[in-house]
Design an enzyme around this catalytic site. Structure first.
Site, mmCIF file in Angstrom:
data_model
loop_
_atom_site.group_PDB
_atom_site.id
_atom_site.type_symbol
_atom_site.label_atom_id
_atom_site.label_comp_id
_atom_site.label_asym_id
_atom_site.label_seq_id
_atom_site.Cartn_x
_atom_site.Cartn_y
_atom_site.Cartn_z
ATOM 1 C CE1 TYR A 53 5.091 -6.099 10.061
ATOM 2 C CE2 TYR A 53 3.021 -5.656 11.194
ATOM 3 C CZ TYR A 53 3.875 -5.441 10.129
ATOM 4 O OH TYR A 53 3.514 -4.578 9.133
ATOM 5 N NE ARG A 104 8.916 -4.986 12.784
ATOM 6 C CZ ARG A 104 8.250 -4.226 11.906
ATOM 7 N NH1 ARG A 104 6.955 -4.001 12.084
ATOM 8 N NH2 ARG A 104 8.857 -3.697 10.884
ATOM 9 C CG ASN A 147 4.386 3.192 6.465
ATOM 10 O OD1 ASN A 147 3.201 2.926 6.626
ATOM 11 N ND2 ASN A 147 5.212 2.397 5.797
ATOM 12 N NE ARG A 189 1.481 0.515 8.854
ATOM 13 C CZ ARG A 189 0.993 1.437 8.020
ATOM 14 N NH1 ARG A 189 0.552 2.604 8.508
ATOM 15 N NH2 ARG A 189 0.945 1.217 6.718
ATOM 16 C CE LYS A 235 2.011 7.293 -0.090
ATOM 17 N NZ LYS A 235 3.056 8.097 0.606
ATOM 18 C CB ALA A 286 4.101 -2.744 -1.814
ATOM 19 C CG ASP A 318 5.934 0.586 0.736
ATOM 20 O OD1 ASP A 318 5.837 1.573 1.482
ATOM 21 O OD2 ASP A 318 5.748 -0.586 1.124
#
Length: 302
Positions: free
Chosen positions: A101, A103, A165, A167, A225, A255, A258
């Site tokens: 990344y 960012r 999610n 991280r 999930k 994804a 997602d």
């Protein structure tokens, strides 16, 4: 009257491997991926919008053009003169992905810095969708602003959906991550974690334990999930397990969660049927992971 699905988070420049040693440029990001797939899955009576922040430069304009072309409303987007968008690169090994990344100065880190803009963008929408990454890139002060506006929106009738999610590299510490994710879950009608993350960072021994923990935090319903294993859907009144069909030819798992979230939410918002929603999510995710990249235009196949 039309209804609105609003995703909140960071859209980034994506550099994805093509399979022949080169990379292709696109735009993606966890909540943007879900918004993109939701636009494909929802009926035309639903508007899909995206709330983020971008710069005033050429790549930001390209990103906004991509969102518009995808049928996503960019009116909620905040524009900043002194920042631009982030970038990430996908690296693949045997179908599993890792990311590099760039960012740290992403404009999206400021998406909740202006409380008035945030209230204007969120006010009146029907579903607000965000993730743990959405929260992780914000400052502590901006997170509190976001939580306050989220509470106001729920009081006004909006539903909220959240994918933790997890991280930890994006957070100040793992403890702060766990505390903020737990607080966010308590503000949500739907929490949609991935058990692999919950096992790694909360120490949950089973998907049912993850569901119980988020329900105890105040979540309305939890959809856990778990890759090829059973999807657990739990509320205070009911609990069901659904076995997705196996996927044999996995190319790229980018994804997967997602796209599952998008198809699940699209079906759930229109039919309210949990089983049909899990089936829709699993079918789309199963198709997406048989292709490269985050955004796969595979709806005839799905």
């Amino acid at each position: 009257m039309s209804k609105t699905f609003l995703a909140v988070g960071e859209c980034m420049v994506e550099m994805a491997p093509t399979g022949n040693g080169t990379f292709s440029m696109g735009f993606a990001g966890d909540t943007l991926n879900t918004a993109w797939y939701a636009r494909k899955c929802l009926p035309d009576s639903w508007n899909v919008g995206y709330l983020t922040a971008v710069g005033q430069d050429q790549v930001s304009e390209q990103m906004l053009g991509f969102l518009k072309q995808s049928g996503i409303d960019v009116d909620p987007v905040r524009r900043l003169d002194d920042r631009t968008v982030g970038l990430y690169m996908i690296q693949l090994k045997e179908g599993e992905r890792s990311f590099a990344y760039w960012r740290s100065q992403s404009a999206a880190r400021c998406l909740a810095a202006d409380g008035n803009h945030l209230r204007s963008a969120i006010g009146g929408v029907d579903l607000i969708y965000f993730s743990g990454i959405t929260l992780a890139i914000m400052s502590e002060e901006d997170r509190e602003t976001f939580f306050a506006v989220l509470k106001e929106a729920r009081l006004a009738g909006a539903k909220t959906a959240f994918d933790p999610n997890l991280r930890p590299r994006l957070w100040e510490s793992a403890d702060i991550m766990r505390a903020c994710v737990t607080k966010a879950a308590g503000l949500c009608d739907l929490v949609m974690p991935s058990f692999e993350d919950e096992l790694a960072y909360f120490g949950d021994t089973t998907a049912d334990v993850s569901a119980d923990r988020y329900l105890a935090a105040g979540a309305g319903m939890v959809v856990v999930k778990n890759g090829p294993e059973e999807v657990i859907c739990a509320s205070r009144e009911d609990r069901q397990a659904f076995q997705p069909k196996p996927v044999l030819d996995i190319v790229d798992t980018t994804a997967a969660g997602d796209s599952f979230n998008a198809a699940f939410l699209a079906e759930y918002l229109t039919s309210g049927n949990v089983g049909a929603s899990v089936d829709a999510g699993a079918r789309l995710a199963g198709t997406v992971i048989q292709h490269r990249g985050a955004l796969v235009d595979c709806f005839e196949a799905a």
